[in-house]
Design a protein around this motif. Structure first.
Motif, PDB file in Angstrom:
ATOM      1  N   TYR A 160       1.059  -1.165  -0.130  1.00 43.52           N
ATOM      2  CA  TYR A 160      -0.105   0.034   0.367  1.00 43.52           C
ATOM      3  C   TYR A 160       1.123   1.302   0.106  1.00 43.52           C
ATOM      4  CZ  TYR A 160      -3.426   3.062   0.967  1.00 43.52           C
ATOM      5  OH  TYR A 160      -4.733   3.873   0.914  1.00 43.52           O
ATOM      6  N   GLY A 161       2.369   1.487   0.528  1.00 41.71           N
ATOM      7  CA  GLY A 161       2.787   1.986   0.657  1.00 41.71           C
ATOM      8  C   GLY A 161       3.256   2.425  -0.269  1.00 41.71           C
ATOM      9  N   GLY A 162       3.358   1.794  -1.198  1.00 40.10           N
ATOM     10  CA  GLY A 162       4.578   1.706  -1.923  1.00 40.10           C
ATOM     11  C   GLY A 162       3.565   1.649  -3.512  1.00 40.10           C
ATOM     12  N   GLY A 163       2.259   2.732  -3.453  1.00 44.48           N
ATOM     13  CA  GLY A 163       0.961   2.756  -4.194  1.00 44.48           C
ATOM     14  C   GLY A 163       0.679   2.034  -4.668  1.00 44.48           C
ATOM     15  N   LYS A 201      -2.079   8.039   2.807  1.00 42.63           N
ATOM     16  CA  LYS A 201      -1.034   7.602   2.215  1.00 42.63           C
ATOM     17  C   LYS A 201       0.470   7.471   2.499  1.00 42.63           C
ATOM     18  CE  LYS A 201      -1.347   3.774  -1.201  1.00 42.63           C
ATOM     19  NZ  LYS A 201      -2.482   3.736  -2.944  1.00 42.63           N
ATOM     20  N   VAL A 202       0.458   9.038   2.287  1.00 40.34           N
ATOM     21  CA  VAL A 202       1.950   9.513   1.517  1.00 40.34           C
ATOM     22  C   VAL A 202       2.477   9.475   3.235  1.00 40.34           C
ATOM     23  CG1 VAL A 202       3.302  11.710   1.689  1.00 40.34           C
ATOM     24  CG2 VAL A 202       1.271  11.206   0.317  1.00 40.34           C
ATOM     25  N   ARG A 205       2.975   6.091   3.842  1.00 42.74           N
ATOM     26  CA  ARG A 205       4.893   5.753   2.284  1.00 42.74           C
ATOM     27  C   ARG A 205       5.638   6.156   3.560  1.00 42.74           C
ATOM     28  NH1 ARG A 205       7.480   9.122  -0.009  1.00 42.74           N
ATOM     29  NH2 ARG A 205       8.896   8.352  -2.188  1.00 42.74           N
ATOM     30  N   LYS A 206       5.726   7.053   4.012  1.00 44.42           N
ATOM     31  CA  LYS A 206       7.031   7.824   4.337  1.00 44.42           C
ATOM     32  C   LYS A 206       7.611   6.679   5.441  1.00 44.42           C
ATOM     33  CE  LYS A 206       6.830  12.713   2.803  1.00 44.42           C
ATOM     34  NZ  LYS A 206       6.467  14.240   3.712  1.00 44.42           N
ATOM     35  N   LEU A 214       9.989  -0.210   4.052  1.00 43.08           N
ATOM     36  CA  LEU A 214       9.982   0.165   1.956  1.00 43.08           C
ATOM     37  C   LEU A 214      10.998   0.655   1.895  1.00 43.08           C
ATOM     38  CD1 LEU A 214       6.561   1.785   0.782  1.00 43.08           C
ATOM     39  CD2 LEU A 214       7.845  -0.101   0.022  1.00 43.08           C
ATOM     40  N   ALA A 219       9.141   3.005  -3.549  1.00 45.33           N
ATOM     41  CA  ALA A 219       7.572   4.175  -3.344  1.00 45.33           C
ATOM     42  C   ALA A 219       7.603   4.833  -3.604  1.00 45.33           C
ATOM     43  CB  ALA A 219       8.173   4.116  -2.079  1.00 45.33           C
ATOM     44  N   PHE A 223       1.157   9.117  -5.613  1.00 42.48           N
ATOM     45  CA  PHE A 223      -0.236   7.909  -5.913  1.00 42.48           C
ATOM     46  C   PHE A 223      -1.117   8.793  -6.194  1.00 42.48           C
ATOM     47  CE2 PHE A 223       2.652   8.314  -1.782  1.00 42.48           C
ATOM     48  CZ  PHE A 223       2.870   6.532  -2.041  1.00 42.48           C
TER      49      PHE A 223
END
Length: 223
Positions: A160-163, A201-202, A205-206, A214, A219, A223
């Motif tokens: 999910y964090g990878g997009g 989501k950003v 991801r971070k 990740l 990532a 998005f």
């Protein structure tokens, strides 16, 4: 997780017959990869069942038989059986003791049915799975630290964090979209209790990059 085509042979031990019946019915109807082999109310009934040993046992921690849970876990592990415990309460020291004795999962009975199935699948694969609220109780004093994620939670966070959209995450992990959403909810709650906001989501991801789930190349920035 179980591989496509594999069937997990499950036994449930719970002296609350209504819950035993409800769990049995749900698993038979909703989890095609889990075969209900036995649903019994006592520990001796499990050991004497003609189809024992099974792959995974979902064991009620609160059986009133005065047999220490560590003894039961040891006996099951000796028979090559993976153990997931269920309880109506979440006392952190009891959870730690159970996990230290070799249980792979620990659930409260209020857990979503989809998460119970995921705990069974995780145990079959040799992975740990702890109810979200129990995990939060275990890590209540770790504010500001990195929360402990299960292997499947890390997979969900990475994808999910990878997009990937939730639907694609579910497809790649062979779980339902609702189960994928439940995992994301668990992940965000664990980070929230640790004082870390991954509500977007950003932000997720971070944090996934920061925690080594990740790499920046995994990532994309859009998005």
């Amino acid at each position: 997780m179980s591989n496509p085509g594999e069937t997990i042979r499950l036994a449930i031990v719970d002296d609350h017959r209504m819950l035993l019946g409800a769990l049995t019915e749900w698993i038979r109807n909703a989890a095609d990869d889990i075969e209900m082999v036995a649903a019994v109310a006592t520990w001796p009934d499990l050991l004497s069942h003609p189809d024992f040993p099974v792959d995974v046992v979902l064991l009620d921690l609160d059986l009133k038989d005065n047999i220490p849970v560590s003894v039961k876990i040891s006996a099951l592990r000796g028979a090559g059986v993976k153990v997931v415990l269920m309880s109506t309460y979440s006392e952190p020291n009891m959870v730690r003791e159970a996990l230290a004795s070799g249980a792979l999962g620990y659930l409260v009975k209020t857990e979503d049915a989809s998460m119970i199935a995921e705990a069974i699948r995780a145990a079959y694969a040799g992975e740990s799975f702890v109810s979200a609220e129990l995990d939060l109780a275990l890590n209540a004093n770790e504010i500001g630290g990195t929360p402990r994620l299960s292997a499947q939670e890390r997979r969900v966070m990475a994808l999910y964090g990878g997009g990937e959209p939730v639907k694609a995450v579910a497809y790649q992990l062979s779980i339902s979209e609702e189960t994928a959403k439940s995992y994301l909810k668990r992940i965000r709650e664990k980070y929230r209790v640790a004082g870390i906001d991954v509500g977007t989501k950003v932000a997720l991801r971070k944090r996934a990059i920061q925690d080594g789930i990740l790499t920046p190349t995994d990532a994309p920035g859009v998005f």
